[in-house]
Structures are given as structure tokens and as C-alpha cells.
Design a protein around this motif. Structure first.
Motif, mmCIF file in Angstrom:
data_model
loop_
_atom_site.group_PDB
_atom_site.id
_atom_site.type_symbol
_atom_site.label_atom_id
_atom_site.label_comp_id
_atom_site.label_asym_id
_atom_site.label_seq_id
_atom_site.Cartn_x
_atom_site.Cartn_y
_atom_site.Cartn_z
ATOM 1 N N GLN A 151 3.125 50.733 -13.269
ATOM 2 C CA GLN A 151 4.441 51.202 -12.843
ATOM 3 C C GLN A 151 4.923 50.339 -11.683
ATOM 4 O OE1 GLN A 151 6.295 53.529 -14.239
ATOM 5 N NE2 GLN A 151 4.777 54.432 -15.644
ATOM 6 N N SER A 152 6.228 50.066 -11.678
ATOM 7 C CA SER A 152 6.800 49.337 -10.547
ATOM 8 C C SER A 152 7.033 50.242 -9.342
ATOM 9 C CB SER A 152 8.121 48.676 -10.966
ATOM 10 O OG SER A 152 9.046 49.650 -11.439
ATOM 11 N N ASP A 153 7.160 51.554 -9.595
ATOM 12 C CA ASP A 153 7.360 52.529 -8.523
ATOM 13 C C ASP A 153 6.012 53.133 -8.129
ATOM 14 O OD1 ASP A 153 8.129 54.482 -6.770
ATOM 15 O OD2 ASP A 153 9.320 55.637 -8.216
ATOM 16 N N PRO A 154 5.548 52.939 -6.906
ATOM 17 C CA PRO A 154 4.232 53.475 -6.514
ATOM 18 C C PRO A 154 4.188 54.994 -6.395
ATOM 19 C CG PRO A 154 5.341 52.517 -4.606
ATOM 20 C CD PRO A 154 6.183 52.184 -5.800
ATOM 21 N N GLN A 155 5.341 55.677 -6.472
ATOM 22 C CA GLN A 155 5.369 57.129 -6.336
ATOM 23 C C GLN A 155 5.219 57.865 -7.664
ATOM 24 O OE1 GLN A 155 5.240 58.432 -3.336
ATOM 25 N NE2 GLN A 155 5.327 56.329 -2.545
ATOM 26 N N VAL A 156 5.155 57.136 -8.772
ATOM 27 C CA VAL A 156 5.004 57.792 -10.079
ATOM 28 C C VAL A 156 3.611 58.414 -10.176
ATOM 29 C CG1 VAL A 156 4.961 57.453 -12.568
ATOM 30 C CG2 VAL A 156 6.630 56.223 -11.169
ATOM 31 N N PRO A 157 3.498 59.742 -10.413
ATOM 32 C CA PRO A 157 2.187 60.388 -10.456
ATOM 33 C C PRO A 157 1.547 60.268 -11.839
ATOM 34 C CG PRO A 157 3.878 62.042 -10.702
ATOM 35 C CD PRO A 157 4.603 60.713 -10.536
ATOM 36 N N GLU A 158 0.281 60.635 -11.898
ATOM 37 C CA GLU A 158 -0.455 60.705 -13.149
ATOM 38 C C GLU A 158 -1.240 62.016 -13.167
ATOM 39 O OE1 GLU A 158 -0.320 58.655 -15.682
ATOM 40 O OE2 GLU A 158 0.637 56.882 -14.797
ATOM 41 N N ALA A 192 -5.694 56.570 -6.023
ATOM 42 C CA ALA A 192 -4.427 57.220 -5.699
ATOM 43 C C ALA A 192 -4.375 57.441 -4.187
ATOM 44 C CB ALA A 192 -4.311 58.539 -6.447
ATOM 45 N N SER A 193 -3.214 57.781 -3.697
ATOM 46 C CA SER A 193 -3.114 58.062 -2.267
ATOM 47 C C SER A 193 -3.432 59.522 -1.954
ATOM 48 C CB SER A 193 -1.715 57.717 -1.753
ATOM 49 O OG SER A 193 -0.732 58.473 -2.443
ATOM 50 N N ALA A 194 -3.288 60.421 -2.943
ATOM 51 C CA ALA A 194 -3.594 61.848 -2.732
ATOM 52 C C ALA A 194 -3.871 62.495 -4.080
ATOM 53 C CB ALA A 194 -2.439 62.558 -2.022
ATOM 54 N N GLY A 260 0.752 59.171 -5.977
ATOM 55 C CA GLY A 260 0.929 57.921 -5.247
ATOM 56 C C GLY A 260 -0.039 56.841 -5.692
ATOM 57 N N ARG A 261 0.431 55.603 -5.684
ATOM 58 C CA ARG A 261 -0.367 54.446 -6.090
ATOM 59 C C ARG A 261 -0.459 53.477 -4.914
ATOM 60 N NH1 ARG A 261 0.671 53.838 -12.224
ATOM 61 N NH2 ARG A 261 1.513 55.897 -12.739
ATOM 62 N N VAL A 262 -1.613 52.863 -4.756
ATOM 63 C CA VAL A 262 -1.824 52.010 -3.581
ATOM 64 C C VAL A 262 -2.178 50.570 -3.939
ATOM 65 C CG1 VAL A 262 -2.524 53.962 -2.160
ATOM 66 C CG2 VAL A 262 -4.258 52.697 -3.416
ATOM 67 N N GLN A 263 -2.530 50.318 -5.214
ATOM 68 C CA GLN A 263 -3.028 48.995 -5.570
ATOM 69 C C GLN A 263 -2.163 48.353 -6.643
ATOM 70 O OE1 GLN A 263 -5.708 47.232 -4.135
ATOM 71 N NE2 GLN A 263 -4.738 45.588 -5.307
ATOM 72 N N VAL A 264 -1.748 47.094 -6.361
ATOM 73 C CA VAL A 264 -0.972 46.307 -7.317
ATOM 74 C C VAL A 264 -1.915 45.370 -8.059
ATOM 75 C CG1 VAL A 264 0.839 44.577 -7.578
ATOM 76 C CG2 VAL A 264 1.117 46.419 -5.914
ATOM 77 N N GLN A 265 -1.736 45.283 -9.380
ATOM 78 C CA GLN A 265 -2.496 44.311 -10.159
ATOM 79 C C GLN A 265 -1.830 42.942 -10.041
ATOM 80 O OE1 GLN A 265 -4.776 44.681 -14.232
ATOM 81 N NE2 GLN A 265 -2.599 44.407 -14.641
ATOM 82 N N GLU A 266 -2.599 41.962 -9.658
ATOM 83 C CA GLU A 266 -2.039 40.650 -9.338
ATOM 84 C C GLU A 266 -1.362 40.001 -10.530
ATOM 85 O OE1 GLU A 266 -3.528 36.364 -7.441
ATOM 86 O OE2 GLU A 266 -4.957 37.991 -7.830
ATOM 87 N N MET A 267 -1.910 40.205 -11.732
ATOM 88 C CA MET A 267 -1.410 39.463 -12.882
ATOM 89 C C MET A 267 -0.035 39.926 -13.383
ATOM 90 S SD MET A 267 -4.040 40.857 -15.784
ATOM 91 C CE MET A 267 -5.421 40.288 -14.807
ATOM 92 N N ASP A 268 0.348 41.188 -13.116
ATOM 93 C CA ASP A 268 1.652 41.644 -13.580
ATOM 94 C C ASP A 268 2.505 42.274 -12.483
ATOM 95 O OD1 ASP A 268 0.377 44.032 -13.207
ATOM 96 O OD2 ASP A 268 0.336 44.617 -15.315
ATOM 97 N N GLY A 269 1.962 42.427 -11.267
ATOM 98 C CA GLY A 269 2.727 42.975 -10.159
ATOM 99 C C GLY A 269 3.045 44.453 -10.274
#
Length: 369
Positions: A151-158, A192-194, A260-269
Motif C-alpha cells: 500500500q502507498s498509504d501507511p495508515q491502511v490496516p490489515e 505494524a505500528s499497533a 499502521g505500516r512502518v516498513q517500505v519495500q525498496e523494490m516497489d516503494g
């Protein structure tokens, strides 16, 4: 001769009720009711066992009806006062036992029976929710984990949804381990952040909820418990989330919200969340306590079976992996890193093939004429 004074009769019902309400242990309440017949009648008539149970576990207030399988009730007509007395005695026995189960730590174990679904999966089935129930980080020398979609938005939950061992469980603690991608540069940890936890039951039958895609709809669940949010650390460790109090899961469904998401994958951002282990520590209350859901109306019936025999079962012990030397471990890690690089979109495959050699064809592919 020593004069014994019954303070319940001396103080009166109102003041005595205030004193009995201060009792905060189911065992102490049972001891109080065993002092004399008058005290037992007073405890039962005022429903102190139920009131204490609801204070300890408010989820029990969702129960609408009570049944007891060995209740020695005759078919003869009884007066309304006798019927009310029997109902009060049944309620006292049931909630006394339920209160004991809530505070007892006997039989604590992992209560997750199977996975139901994840809100998203990046690479199914290699990165499915089923992998979170594996006791080891690797299966057949391959990494074992669940991964969300990017996801491009780090606030998208799972969400990860599981079925527990019983439709009535007491849960004390949830354990989650974020996944460390050792096959990617820098070994990023996709936590996740929480987190937050929901417990309840499905509106669909078990067979439908287990296989039907409609079960993913949030409207098909009734949540009777929702925990506060807990912060998650970006570490590849078993992180314990102790609930503020024991939670009664009525219906056997546990949902983990990853916020919340905290980590970006380098290959696709894109931001990802990955989990390799999940446990729910507690104890199932069956077979002595069962819960039934009556539709329509959503009634919840709690059945008490005091004569039921609890099965003697032991948890399977995970087999230890055979020891391997450090060179073998390093080579396997490198091999996994190469395989994941080939599988990911956005990498220059001709360049990889020139550096590492062409990828071997799958064994089930047909030979070209």
C-alpha cells in the motif's frame, strides 16, 4: 456460653448486600455461601455470583439464556416461587463455575485452531495466513510468513482472523512475531505500528465461514470484546500483548487488527505488513460449558454440563530441525534471496540470469517439441 451473631440478620439486607458486593474472588464467594443455609440463600437470592462474574468479564452479559443438562427438574407443575428458586440456584451454579474458569490458569495453552482469512495476501498461497500457525520460521528450508498486499498509504490496516479451539474460550494474552525478510537487502522487518484484538462469533455456520468468501465481510461477525490498542515494536521477536483482564471469547472467533505500516519495500516503494507467528494463550471451557446461538434474534444460550468429562489432550510438540553447519545456512539464505529476487516484479531478469545463470524450469512444465 459464646453468643454467635449472624451479621446478615443484624445489619439487614441492604447493608449486608454492600458488604457482599466487595467480595472480588469467586472462591471467596463460594466459601461465604457455605457458612450457613441462610447465607447461601442470601447469596443465591441476590445473584452475587452473576454480579461478580459480570464485573470480572462484562462479555458474559451477552448471554440471554441458561441451561443445565443435569438439572433434576420434574414435569410436575410447580409454583412460581419454586420455579424462581430453581432458576436462581441454576444461575448461581453456572456463574460460580464460569467465574472460577475466568480466574483459573489451569490448562493454559495456545487456543488457535485454524486460520479463517486475511484481509489481503500479497502472494497466495506462498505467503498465506496459514503460515502464521507454523511453529518454525522456515518450512522445507523456505521462509514461512504471511504478507499483506503493498500500500502507498501507511495508515491502511490489515486483519487476520482465526477460529479458536472452542466456541467458548478465556484468552489472557496474544503473541505476535513480525517477519524479518532476511532475503532482502538490509533485512527489513515488516511490523505494524499497533495492534488491536476483537473476539466474537460469526453469523454464518462454521462450514460456510471456513470456506465461503462471504465470511470476509465484517458484517458477518458479532464482536463481544474489543481490546485497547497496543504498540508494536519493529523487532523480529515474539511480542507479548497481555490483555488488561481475561477476555471471554463467545463464539470462538479471534480477529487481529494490524494498525499502521512502518516498513517500505525498496523494490516497489510500497508499505507491507508481514507476520510469521501468532498465538492466543488461554483455555477452552468446553465440554463443561457450551454456547449456542439461536437465530433469528441473536440469542446466546449458555449450557452448563457439570458431569461432562474433559478429554485428556496434549499439544503436539514441534520437532526440532536437524542441525546444519553455518556454511549450509548461509548458502540456503543466499538461495532464498535469489529466488525471491526472481519472483518479484520490477527486477531486470536478463541481468540476474547473466550474473547468476538462467533459472531452472519447473519440473511440471511440458517439454517443448
Amino acid at each position: 456460653m459464646e453468643i454467635c451473631l449472624d451479621f446478615v440478620a443484624h445489619l439487614g439486607p441492604d447493608t449486608s448486600s454492600c458488604v457482599f458486593t466487595l467480595i472480588d474472588s469467586p472462591a471467596d464467594l463460594i466459601r461465604v455461601s457455605a457458612v450457613s443455609r441462610s447465607w447461601r440463600r442470601f447469596v443465591i437470592a441476590n445473584g452475587f455470583s452473576k454480579k461478580l462474574c459480570l464485573r470480572m468479564c462484562p462479555e458474559a452479559s451477552n448471554v440471554t439464556d441458561l441451561l443445565e443438562t443435569n438439572c433434576l427438574c420434574t414435569s410436575d407443575a410447580v409454583s412460581s416461587s419454586d420455579a424462581e428458586l430453581r432458576r436462581s440456584e441454576r444461575e448461581h451454579r453456572l456463574f460460580s463455575y464460569l467465574g472460577h474458569c475466568i480466574v483459573s490458569l489451569d490448562g493454559n495453552r495456545n487456543c488457535i485452531f485454524q486460520s479463517i482469512h486475511a484481509s489481503s495476501t500479497d502472494n497466495f498461497p506462498d505467503e498465506s495466513i496459514d503460515n502464521t500457525l507454523e511453529p518454525n520460521d522456515r518450512v522445507d528450508r523456505r521462509p514461512s510468513y504471511w504478507s499483506s498486499e503493498g500500500q502507498s498509504d501507511p495508515q491502511v490496516p490489515e486483519t487476520l482472523t482465526y477460529r479458536l479451539l472452542s466456541n467458548l474460550c478465556v484468552i489472557d494474552e496474544i503473541i505476535i512475531q513480525p517477519f524479518k525478510a532476511y532475503f532482502q537487502y538490509g533485512n527489513p522487518i515488516y511490523s505494524a505500528s499497533a495492534v488491536r484484538f476483537r473476539m466474537g462469533h460469526s453469523r454464518l455456520p462454521f462450514e460456510t465461514a471456513a470456506v465461503n468468501i462471504q465470511a470476509i465481510n465484517v458484517d458477518n461477525y458479532v464482536w463481544t470484546y474489543v481490546s485497547p490498542e497496543f504498540p508494536m515494536v519493529q523487532e523480529n521477536t515474539l511480542q507479548s500483548f497481555k490483555l488488561p483482564r481475561p477476555a471471554l471469547c463467545i463464539g470462538g472467533i479471534l480477529q487481529i487488527e494490524l494498525l499502521g505500516r512502518v516498513q517500505v519495500q525498496e523494490m516497489d516503494g510500497l508499505y507491507y505488513i508481514c507476520v510469521c507467528h501468532v498465538k492466543a494463550l488461554g483455555r477452552p471451557l468446553t465440554p463443561k460449558l457450551e454456547v449456542q446461538f439461536v437465530e433469528p434474534g441473536g440469542k446466546i444460550v449458555l449450557r452448563y454440563q457439570p458431569d461432562a468429562v474433559e478429554p485428556s489432550s496434549t499439544e503436539p510438540v514441534a520437532e526440532e530441525e536437524p542441525a546444519v553447519d553455518e556454511l549450509s545456512v548461509s548458502w540456503n539464505a543466499l538461495r532464498e534471496r535469489i529466488n525471491h529476487l526472481r519472483a518479484r516484479r520490477g527486477w531486470h531478469l536478463p541481468l540476474l540470469n547473466s550474473l547468476l545463470g538462467p533459472a531452472e524450469p519447473e519440473s511440471d512444465e511440458e517439454e517443448q517439441p
